[in-house]
Design a protein around this motif. Sequence first.
Motif, short mmCIF file in Angstrom:
data_model
loop_
_atom_site.label_atom_id
_atom_site.label_comp_id
_atom_site.label_asym_id
_atom_site.label_seq_id
_atom_site.Cartn_x
_atom_site.Cartn_y
_atom_site.Cartn_z
N GLU A 19 -10.86 -11.82 27.66
CA GLU A 19 -10.19 -12.88 26.91
C GLU A 19 -9.93 -14.10 27.79
O GLU A 19 -10.01 -15.25 27.34
CB GLU A 19 -8.86 -12.37 26.33
CG GLU A 19 -9.03 -11.38 25.18
CD GLU A 19 -9.06 -9.93 25.65
OE1 GLU A 19 -9.27 -9.70 26.86
OE2 GLU A 19 -8.90 -9.04 24.79
N ALA A 22 -13.15 -15.98 28.06
CA ALA A 22 -13.44 -16.64 26.79
C ALA A 22 -12.59 -17.90 26.62
O ALA A 22 -13.09 -18.96 26.21
CB ALA A 22 -13.19 -15.68 25.63
N SER A 28 -15.91 -17.38 22.15
CA SER A 28 -15.33 -16.11 21.70
C SER A 28 -15.57 -15.01 22.72
O SER A 28 -16.47 -15.11 23.56
CB SER A 28 -15.94 -15.71 20.36
OG SER A 28 -17.31 -15.36 20.53
N THR A 29 -14.79 -13.93 22.61
CA THR A 29 -15.01 -12.78 23.51
C THR A 29 -16.38 -12.16 23.27
O THR A 29 -17.01 -11.67 24.20
CB THR A 29 -13.92 -11.71 23.30
OG1 THR A 29 -13.88 -11.35 21.91
CG2 THR A 29 -12.56 -12.22 23.75
N THR A 31 -19.10 -13.75 22.48
CA THR A 31 -20.09 -14.57 23.19
C THR A 31 -20.07 -14.29 24.68
O THR A 31 -21.12 -14.21 25.33
CB THR A 31 -19.83 -16.06 22.93
OG1 THR A 31 -19.88 -16.31 21.52
CG2 THR A 31 -20.87 -16.94 23.62
N LYS A 151 -16.30 -6.42 18.31
CA LYS A 151 -15.66 -7.37 19.24
C LYS A 151 -16.40 -7.42 20.57
O LYS A 151 -16.58 -8.48 21.15
CB LYS A 151 -14.20 -6.97 19.46
CG LYS A 151 -13.43 -8.01 20.27
CD LYS A 151 -11.94 -7.72 20.28
CE LYS A 151 -11.17 -8.84 20.98
NZ LYS A 151 -9.72 -8.59 20.99
#
Length: 350
Positions: A19, A22, A28-29, A31, A151
């Motif tokens: 996180e 990111a 995003s996480t 990505t 996720k």
Amino acid sequence: MARSTERSQRGGHSGVSIEDVAAAAGVSTATVSRAVRGLPRVSPATREKILEVASALGYVASSSASGLATGRTRTIGVLAPFVSRWFFSKAIEGADRELHARQYNLSLFNLGGHGSNRERLFSKTMVYKQIDALLVLCMALTHDELEHLQKIDIPLIVVGGHVEECAYIGIDDYAASSTAVRHLIDLGHRDIALLHGDDETDLNFDVPRVRILAFKEVMAAAQLPIRPEWDERGDFTVRSGQEAFRRLWARPGPKPTAIFCASDEMAMGVIFEAARAGVRVPGDLSVVGIDDHDFAGPMGLTTVGQRPDEQAELATKMLLDELSGMHGAVRSAVAPHQLIVRSTTAPPPS
């Protein structure tokens, strides 16, 4: 300042989480996860930026710093509720065959027949192990588990039956079961018992339910009675087949002339116990199973065959193709099944 979280431990350090990377990179996480593991669908510029941020923060996605360059562990996770039963051992064999050919490793997650440690498995173990993709054997996944896997954005497929919300490969269990029951009816049987599977292991899988439904609907379509006292439950093992036969034959009243067993292992148990009781198969009792277990041929067991090793091999190929950049390689597919008539089924005694 980077916060310390349990998720940060996936990188082998205690300070920086996915996180944090990111947030610093403005992505995003998912990505970040794709970028540091070298997965497709991340632009070169974005990947380079994420790797620079990760390096500056001291975040390492794999178990060694050198893994940051490619992000790949070249390891596929296989999640199994059991490893001792035939279907699972054959499926693992098929997955390993494809992985070996493509120079990938297999990381086995064995639930041991219990669902009690699933939360820890999905929240910690799979992340720490750093797998590139996940193959699930004969299990449904909860919404929270699917959300967690989405996720961290790893390719996923289920082998062994239909599962909502994700790709799967397996036979048409309804059709396979119907084929087995119709075979008994076509031989002239009218008094048919059911030995179905019903694992009480919190695995949330619908194959047992589908096989029961097929039996009931085929019997109803043939206008044959479904006797509650001939409805037996097992857990897909030889022992449970033996126990089911003993219960069935200990009850007063008429006996069935045939038994549809939802797995070959349970059918084998029925045959073993019938021999002990002096019940002739197929002279007094016809027995049919599903699977074509390695011992089905030597035992002469009539069955509806499937190839779990080929199902898992195909699923593994899909996962590896997806990892190599073939978007859409992971997809649902129906595997073949076939009736194999051997010597445990015959017309009912006159």
